[in-house]
Design a protein around this motif. Sequence first.
Motif, PDB file in Angstrom:
ATOM      1  N   GLY A 677       0.783  -1.220   0.000  1.00 43.58           N
ATOM      2  CA  GLY A 677       0.000   0.000   0.000  1.00 43.58           C
ATOM      3  C   GLY A 677       0.811   1.264   0.000  1.00 43.58           C
ATOM      4  N   ALA A 678       1.996   1.263   0.630  1.00 46.91           N
ATOM      5  CA  ALA A 678       2.790   2.470   0.716  1.00 46.91           C
ATOM      6  C   ALA A 678       4.191   2.095   1.162  1.00 46.91           C
ATOM      7  N   ALA A 679       5.155   3.005   0.938  1.00 43.35           N
ATOM      8  CA  ALA A 679       6.534   2.808   1.383  1.00 43.35           C
ATOM      9  C   ALA A 679       7.140   4.163   1.675  1.00 43.35           C
ATOM     10  N   SER A 680       7.978   4.223   2.722  1.00 44.61           N
ATOM     11  CA  SER A 680       8.614   5.482   3.082  1.00 44.61           C
ATOM     12  C   SER A 680       9.818   5.189   3.964  1.00 44.61           C
ATOM     13  N   ASP A 681      10.774   6.137   3.972  1.00 41.83           N
ATOM     14  CA  ASP A 681      11.965   5.996   4.804  1.00 41.83           C
ATOM     15  C   ASP A 681      11.699   6.499   6.216  1.00 41.83           C
ATOM     16  N   LEU A 682      12.478   5.977   7.157  1.00 44.91           N
ATOM     17  CA  LEU A 682      12.453   6.465   8.526  1.00 44.91           C
ATOM     18  C   LEU A 682      13.197   7.800   8.573  1.00 44.91           C
ATOM     19  N   LEU A 683      12.490   8.865   8.933  1.00 47.71           N
ATOM     20  CA  LEU A 683      13.072  10.198   8.974  1.00 47.71           C
ATOM     21  C   LEU A 683      12.726  10.862  10.293  1.00 47.71           C
ATOM     22  N   GLN A 684      13.771  11.333  10.971  1.00 45.93           N
ATOM     23  CA  GLN A 684      13.597  12.069  12.219  1.00 45.93           C
ATOM     24  C   GLN A 684      12.756  11.293  13.229  1.00 45.93           C
ATOM     25  N   GLY A 685      13.043  10.007  13.339  1.00 51.09           N
ATOM     26  CA  GLY A 685      12.436   9.193  14.378  1.00 51.09           C
ATOM     27  C   GLY A 685      11.029   8.720  14.119  1.00 51.09           C
ATOM     28  N   LYS A 686      10.525   8.906  12.911  1.00 52.04           N
ATOM     29  CA  LYS A 686       9.175   8.414  12.625  1.00 52.04           C
ATOM     30  C   LYS A 686       9.075   8.061  11.150  1.00 52.04           C
ATOM     31  N   VAL A 687       8.133   7.188  10.865  1.00 54.69           N
ATOM     32  CA  VAL A 687       7.846   6.820   9.482  1.00 54.69           C
ATOM     33  C   VAL A 687       6.425   7.279   9.177  1.00 54.69           C
ATOM     34  N   GLU A 688       6.280   7.977   8.066  1.00 55.73           N
ATOM     35  CA  GLU A 688       4.981   8.479   7.636  1.00 55.73           C
ATOM     36  C   GLU A 688       4.652   7.885   6.286  1.00 55.73           C
ATOM     37  N   LEU A 689       3.509   7.236   6.188  1.00 52.20           N
ATOM     38  CA  LEU A 689       3.085   6.580   4.962  1.00 52.20           C
ATOM     39  C   LEU A 689       1.679   7.047   4.605  1.00 52.20           C
ATOM     40  N   VAL A 690       1.364   6.961   3.341  1.00 60.50           N
ATOM     41  CA  VAL A 690       0.029   7.311   2.866  1.00 60.50           C
ATOM     42  C   VAL A 690      -0.567   6.085   2.202  1.00 60.50           C
ATOM     43  N   VAL A 691      -1.727   5.635   2.709  1.00 59.73           N
ATOM     44  CA  VAL A 691      -2.384   4.453   2.154  1.00 59.73           C
ATOM     45  C   VAL A 691      -3.655   4.900   1.432  1.00 59.73           C
ATOM     46  N   PRO A 692      -4.059   4.141   0.415  1.00 58.09           N
ATOM     47  CA  PRO A 692      -5.177   4.594  -0.416  1.00 58.09           C
ATOM     48  C   PRO A 692      -6.552   4.372   0.188  1.00 58.09           C
ATOM     49  N   GLU A 693      -6.663   3.485   1.180  1.00 62.21           N
ATOM     50  CA  GLU A 693      -7.994   3.178   1.697  1.00 62.21           C
ATOM     51  C   GLU A 693      -7.869   2.547   3.071  1.00 62.21           C
ATOM     52  N   PRO A 694      -8.944   2.577   3.869  1.00 59.87           N
ATOM     53  CA  PRO A 694      -8.900   1.947   5.191  1.00 59.87           C
ATOM     54  C   PRO A 694      -8.708   0.434   5.056  1.00 59.87           C
ATOM     55  N   GLY A 695      -8.305  -0.193   6.155  1.00 64.01           N
ATOM     56  CA  GLY A 695      -8.142  -1.636   6.150  1.00 64.01           C
ATOM     57  C   GLY A 695      -7.056  -2.071   7.107  1.00 64.01           C
ATOM     58  N   ARG A 696      -6.731  -3.343   7.048  1.00 60.92           N
ATOM     59  CA  ARG A 696      -5.702  -3.928   7.908  1.00 60.92           C
ATOM     60  C   ARG A 696      -4.401  -4.027   7.115  1.00 60.92           C
ATOM     61  N   TYR A 697      -3.326  -3.472   7.668  1.00 65.02           N
ATOM     62  CA  TYR A 697      -2.026  -3.453   6.999  1.00 65.02           C
ATOM     63  C   TYR A 697      -0.956  -3.995   7.939  1.00 65.02           C
ATOM     64  N   THR A 698      -0.012  -4.729   7.359  1.00 66.46           N
ATOM     65  CA  THR A 698       1.143  -5.227   8.108  1.00 66.46           C
ATOM     66  C   THR A 698       2.344  -4.351   7.789  1.00 66.46           C
ATOM     67  N   LEU A 699       3.055  -3.901   8.830  1.00 65.46           N
ATOM     68  CA  LEU A 699       4.215  -3.031   8.656  1.00 65.46           C
ATOM     69  C   LEU A 699       5.472  -3.886   8.571  1.00 65.46           C
ATOM     70  N   SER A 700       6.173  -3.792   7.439  1.00 67.76           N
ATOM     71  CA  SER A 700       7.432  -4.511   7.268  1.00 67.76           C
ATOM     72  C   SER A 700       8.544  -3.500   7.074  1.00 67.76           C
ATOM     73  N   ALA A 701       9.791  -3.953   7.203  1.00 66.35           N
ATOM     74  CA  ALA A 701      10.916  -3.024   7.147  1.00 66.35           C
ATOM     75  C   ALA A 701      12.072  -3.640   6.388  1.00 66.35           C
ATOM     76  N   GLY A 702      12.911  -2.770   5.853  1.00 72.56           N
ATOM     77  CA  GLY A 702      14.143  -3.185   5.191  1.00 72.56           C
ATOM     78  C   GLY A 702      15.234  -2.189   5.502  1.00 72.56           C
ATOM     79  N   ILE A 703      16.481  -2.593   5.368  1.00 74.85           N
ATOM     80  CA  ILE A 703      17.589  -1.685   5.632  1.00 74.85           C
ATOM     81  C   ILE A 703      17.986  -0.983   4.340  1.00 74.85           C
ATOM     82  N   VAL A 704      18.453   0.245   4.479  1.00 78.55           N
ATOM     83  CA  VAL A 704      18.923   1.025   3.338  1.00 78.55           C
ATOM     84  C   VAL A 704      20.446   1.096   3.437  1.00 78.55           C
ATOM     85  N   MET A 705      21.126   0.554   2.420  1.00 76.73           N
ATOM     86  CA  MET A 705      22.580   0.488   2.456  1.00 76.73           C
ATOM     87  C   MET A 705      23.092   0.552   1.026  1.00 76.73           C
TER      88      MET A 705
END
Length: 748
Positions: A677-705
């Motif tokens: 639904g969305a992807a964003s980098d961790l910036l200033q201690g928080k992650v902000e994402l925009v999803v297109p519609e309500p629902g149940r979402y699982t938050l996953s993460a990856g490293i940037v290197m």
Amino acid sequence: MQKTVFALIAAALIAAALWLSSALAPRQEPSSSDPLDVGLRSAPSEVSVASEELELRRDRSSFSGAEPATPEAASASVAPRTDDLRVCVIDRESGRRLGDLPVRLRWVAERAGVRAEEQIELARPSGEELELRIPKSRVEASRERHGDGALFATVVGLFAAPPERRIELASWPAEPVEIRLPLHGNVQIVVHDEAENRIAVDGAVRVRAEAPTLGRATMELRLHQGSSERIACELGFELAIEGTLENGAQLEQKLARGPETTGETRTIALQAKNAATILLLRPLAPPGKPLPERKFQIALSEKRQTASMISTKSIPVPEAVADADGWLRIELKDPSGGNRLVRTMIVSLEDRQSSPLAVMLDLSREFPSGETSFGEVLLGEEPLIVSGEVVDASGRPLSNLNLGLELWKAKPEQNSTADQILATQTDQEGRFQVRGFTSATIVVIEERSNPYLSGSKLEFPIGRSDVHIELARGASLRGSVHVPDDMDPTGIHLHLFAADAADENARPVAFGSVSENGSFSLEGIPPGKAHVLFRSRAAVKLGGVRDLVFEQGIENRDPRAQAIPLCVDWRPLSLELVRHDNQPLTNFAFELSSVSGYREHARTNAKGQCKLWLPPTAKELSLRSPAFRALDFTWSEEHLVLRLRDGIRVTVPVEVTLISPIRGLRFSLVGADGRRGAASDLLQGKVELVVPEPGRYTLSAGIVMYESGSRLDLLSPPVLEVVDAPQQSFPPLRITEAELRAALDGGR
């Protein structure tokens, strides 16, 4: 006493005369050494929608504390002309004029297919009316130099689509030309040391602004005394920043958020790293002869392995010249090491083309700042990887043939990745030779030229010098398709399958695409029967021809493959996408799908418009994009204007301390249907994402290197219940150092 009185009277008269002469003297125009004048009037003239390269000098009044000149003083020094071209910048929301933003005026002409562009002015609106005034004579001079064209005024800053106005000159504008600016704030870069103290250094930073769906814009800013000028920036951008100081030190690469509310100035601090490491070595030619004042080629490469990926990159290094005693000094800008990093440097003589003398050094460890000496190193001939010849069926050498090489440390396994991939080309005699340093034991060679039959990949041990490859010329197919008028056929792909292929998911014998005029061609086809299948860009089957017969080296022009009718019953769909405020969504990427299974990714043009062709079954359509709400609509012959609603902003605080070599974390939300639904980098201690519609979402993460990603397996990935609201916040997510190290080492 009388003499003293006369002397005082004379001195007073002289002082009065000097004061009167200075008051009556004409004012001088500012010299070209004014920082604002130099920066704004001598900047490069190249302008690109996607990339803006600009060097802006800082206004000295912002540093010295001097009061800026009043509008009255500015208007008094330069009398306005009645035929001046006047340009002003208007805030779209408030309607007020803005005077702190640079405006570039340029003349663009195209003559005999060659585009000519000249910058006429680059300055800020000023005076009581906050207008940029340009003499008509300067515009006419550009027209005379370059011929008829167009005049453009552009606001300089970081915008998804630069605010620009094309100025029509059929009649000279009598009223000010207005450029309306979207919601924006400001960004300023400052530099500090490890103790977070501001340091006064000069240098340059490159800022890349990335919008969720509108592409990227980049700008280069000068640093003066540890700070950049404030630049305008559209709201809601993620900013990637990197830079170099004039003393050679690097600034940390950083991801940061741009302004999020109108008028906000976001100050972003970058840390100055320690000075680079200098590697000192003295190359010797066999049996031990120094090579003073000789040029050397430097090849530096890095390979880092984590649990879920292998990232590799080549680092450009300028050529090096040995000093009078034969010593080389090579700068290593990133002295960090460890964490499963394999970093090598190959030093070779520049003027030895055949059998070059070279040496490979291991730089995987971490180096201190300053000089590190490797002492004297003996050069030698680069080891042979493989050499041989390629001929056709008659034994004739095949020249300029592309060969792909895979290097393996062990026997190649299915669905695995080679340790190293190289490429080479045969010479005029059909021979090839590849040399280099490698720890591999097996080389796999594959021919990559279409006219010939590639066959299977050929395996040889490393160092084999008598490889003989014989290739037979394959058959070819020439044909064409016919599509409805106004339909672009270049998105149609074709695949050729062997007649005995199990299904259409099998590996094709050959593949290609249809050209703009509807023609197509395939080469390197093996003898026998085959059938060709056409698919749209959205992978919809369009038709094909079965049981085509191919003979080795013969071109097939079967009449059934000429003017094949495709998409006969397809219908055009004309869309125009706008925001909630009716502003067009330019260069906007979205997904269009229907319940019938049709799905296609598309993008609007610079006006927010897009034209698609749909199969007859695609009637009930759904438009999706991560930044906006999903929109359902029905196909219509009319030009549809669709207004998109902003998506739901989700905020999750993250508590984590990054470890080397991880430079950041990227999070994504995956819906219950498995769609991201969305992807964003961790910036200033928080992650902000925009999803297109309500629902149940699982938050996953990856490293940037190294600008690559690696999976990060969270011990308990949170499930977010997103409700139908403009914005929603969730409890903090904690990531431990153990989880980060497990992601790097695969749990070992």
